[in-house]
Write a protein that holds these residues in place. Structure first.
Motif, PDB file in Angstrom:
ATOM      1  N   TYR A 191       0.812  -1.211   0.000  1.00 56.30           N
ATOM      2  CA  TYR A 191       0.000   0.000   0.000  1.00 56.30           C
ATOM      3  C   TYR A 191       0.850   1.268   0.000  1.00 56.30           C
ATOM      4  N   SER A 192       2.140   1.116   0.120  1.00 54.96           N
ATOM      5  CA  SER A 192       3.004   2.291   0.006  1.00 54.96           C
ATOM      6  C   SER A 192       2.875   2.913  -1.385  1.00 54.96           C
ATOM      7  N   LYS A 193       2.480   2.081  -2.372  1.00 54.11           N
ATOM      8  CA  LYS A 193       2.264   2.570  -3.741  1.00 54.11           C
ATOM      9  C   LYS A 193       0.893   2.182  -4.295  1.00 54.11           C
ATOM     10  N   ASN A 194       0.325   1.119  -3.774  1.00 51.77           N
ATOM     11  CA  ASN A 194      -0.931   0.596  -4.329  1.00 51.77           C
ATOM     12  C   ASN A 194      -2.172   1.282  -3.784  1.00 51.77           C
ATOM     13  N   GLU A 195      -3.201   1.326  -4.626  1.00 51.88           N
ATOM     14  CA  GLU A 195      -4.518   1.773  -4.182  1.00 51.88           C
ATOM     15  C   GLU A 195      -5.297   0.612  -3.590  1.00 51.88           C
ATOM     16  N   ARG A 196      -5.114  -0.575  -4.154  1.00 50.64           N
ATOM     17  CA  ARG A 196      -5.828  -1.751  -3.673  1.00 50.64           C
ATOM     18  C   ARG A 196      -4.891  -2.943  -3.707  1.00 50.64           C
ATOM     19  N   LEU A 197      -5.331  -4.034  -3.054  1.00 48.20           N
ATOM     20  CA  LEU A 197      -4.492  -5.227  -2.978  1.00 48.20           C
ATOM     21  C   LEU A 197      -5.318  -6.437  -3.362  1.00 48.20           C
ATOM     22  N   SER A 198      -4.865  -7.144  -4.353  1.00 50.61           N
ATOM     23  CA  SER A 198      -5.494  -8.391  -4.760  1.00 50.61           C
ATOM     24  C   SER A 198      -4.385  -9.242  -5.350  1.00 50.61           C
ATOM     25  N   CYS A 199      -4.613  -9.807  -6.518  1.00 46.97           N
ATOM     26  CA  CYS A 199      -3.504 -10.435  -7.229  1.00 46.97           C
ATOM     27  C   CYS A 199      -2.536  -9.323  -7.651  1.00 46.97           C
ATOM     28  N   VAL A 200      -1.287  -9.675  -7.906  1.00 50.06           N
ATOM     29  CA  VAL A 200      -0.310  -8.679  -8.334  1.00 50.06           C
ATOM     30  C   VAL A 200      -0.788  -7.982  -9.603  1.00 50.06           C
TER      31      VAL A 200
END
Length: 254
Positions: A191-200
C-alpha cells in the motif's frame, strides 16, 4: 470520522444463537480493518478466520502479514487449480462481468470450508463476513450489508443458514486505514504505492498498481505477457479494442 461497524440487531441475535462468524481475510486493508473491528463485537470463540490462498499470483509476504495481524488461527484453503492454469485452459482472462477467479479460486473454496466446518461444530448458522465497501464501485454500492445467502443455505436433511455480512460497507478508504491504525497495526507494505491489494496483476487494478507489480515481480509480469500472446486474448481493452498488458502498463518485457 465514523469507524463503527454495521451491526444491526440481527447480528446480536445471531451471536446469542451461537452463530459462527467466518471472517474472509485476503491481507488487504478492508479485511484487516474488518477483522479488527469484528473482534470488538463478536466473542472470540465464535470467530473463524479463513483465507483463500491464490499461490504465486499474490503479493509476496501477504500470508505472513495475515498471520502477524490476527489473534485467531488462520484456516488456509486453496482451489485444486491455480489462476494461470485456469486462464490457459479457458483461453480467456477473467473480466469484470465474468470473474471466474473470484468464484472458483476464492468464493468456492471458502464456502466449502464453511460447510464442512459448520458440520463438524454441529452449528447451523454461519455468518460470512466480507470487507466489501459501497465506495469501491457502483455495483457494490447496490449490495445489502446483511443478506440471506439462499444458495449456501439449506433446510432439508441438513439444516444450514448462511448470511452474508458486510461490516464496513459504509466505510471510506480513510476510515479503513484509521481503523487499522486504531488497532495498533500497519497495512500491508504494498500500500506504500498501491490503491488496492489483490492479485499482483488484477483485472480490477489501476495502471499504477499494475506498474508497481511489474517492478516488484518482473518474472511474473513476463509470464502474464507471454500467456496473453499464447492464448490470443488480453486482460484489458482500450475502448472496444483489446490492448496488451505491455501497452496498458507501459513496460516492455526484455
Amino acid at each position: 470520522m465514523n469507524t463503527s461497524i454495521y451491526c444491526p440487531e440481527e447480528i446480536k441475535s445471531f451471536i446469542d444463537d451461537g452463530a459462527i462468524f467466518y471472517v474472509s481475510h485476503s491481507g488487504g486493508k478492508d479485511s484487516q480493518a474488518m477483522y479488527a473491528l469484528i473482534q470488538e463485537v463478536v466473542p472470540d470463540e465464535q470467530i473463524v478466520v479463513v483465507r483463500a490462498d491464490l499461490g504465486e499470483v499474490e503479493w509476496q509476504g501477504v500470508q505472513d502479514h495475515i498471520f502477524e495481524n490476527t489473534e485467531h488461527k488462520v484456516w488456509v484453503v486453496k482451489a485444486k487449480k491455480d489462476f494461470l492454469e485456469m486462464v490457459e485452459k479457458r483461453g480467456k482472462w477473467p473480466s469484470a462481468a465474468y470473474r471466474q477467479c473470484t468464484s472458483d479460486l476464492k468464493r468456492g473454496p471458502i464456502f466449502k470450508f464453511i460447510r464442512n466446518d459448520l458440520k463438524e461444530r454441529g452449528a447451523t448458522i454461519a455468518i460470512n463476513c466480507m470487507g466489501l465497501r459501497a465506495q469501491e464501485s457502483s455495483s457494490r454500492a447496490k449490495k445489502k450489508p446483511l443478506s440471506y445467502n439462499k444458495m449456501q443455505s439449506c433446510n432439508n436433511r441438513v439444516i444450514r443458514h448462511v448470511y452474508d455480512w458486510l461490516p464496513i460497507f459504509h466505510f471510506t478508504t480513510e476510515e479503513v486505514f484509521q481503523s487499522i491504525r486504531g488497532a495498533g497495526q500497519e497495512p500491508f507494505w504494498a500500500y506504500s504505492k498501491n490503491e488496492r491489494l489483490s492479485c499482483v496483476f488484477c483485472i480490477m487494478g489501476c495502471v499504477n498498481d499494475l506498474r508497481h507489480g511489474a517492478e516488484q515481480r518482473p518474472e511474473l509480469y513476463k509470464r502474464y505477457v507471454e500467456l496473453e500472446k499464447q492464448i490470443g486474448h488480453t486482460m484489458f481493452m482500450k475502448g472496444k479494442q483489446p490492448i496488451s498488458l505491455e501497452e496498458h502498463v507501459g513496460i516492455k518485457i526484455s
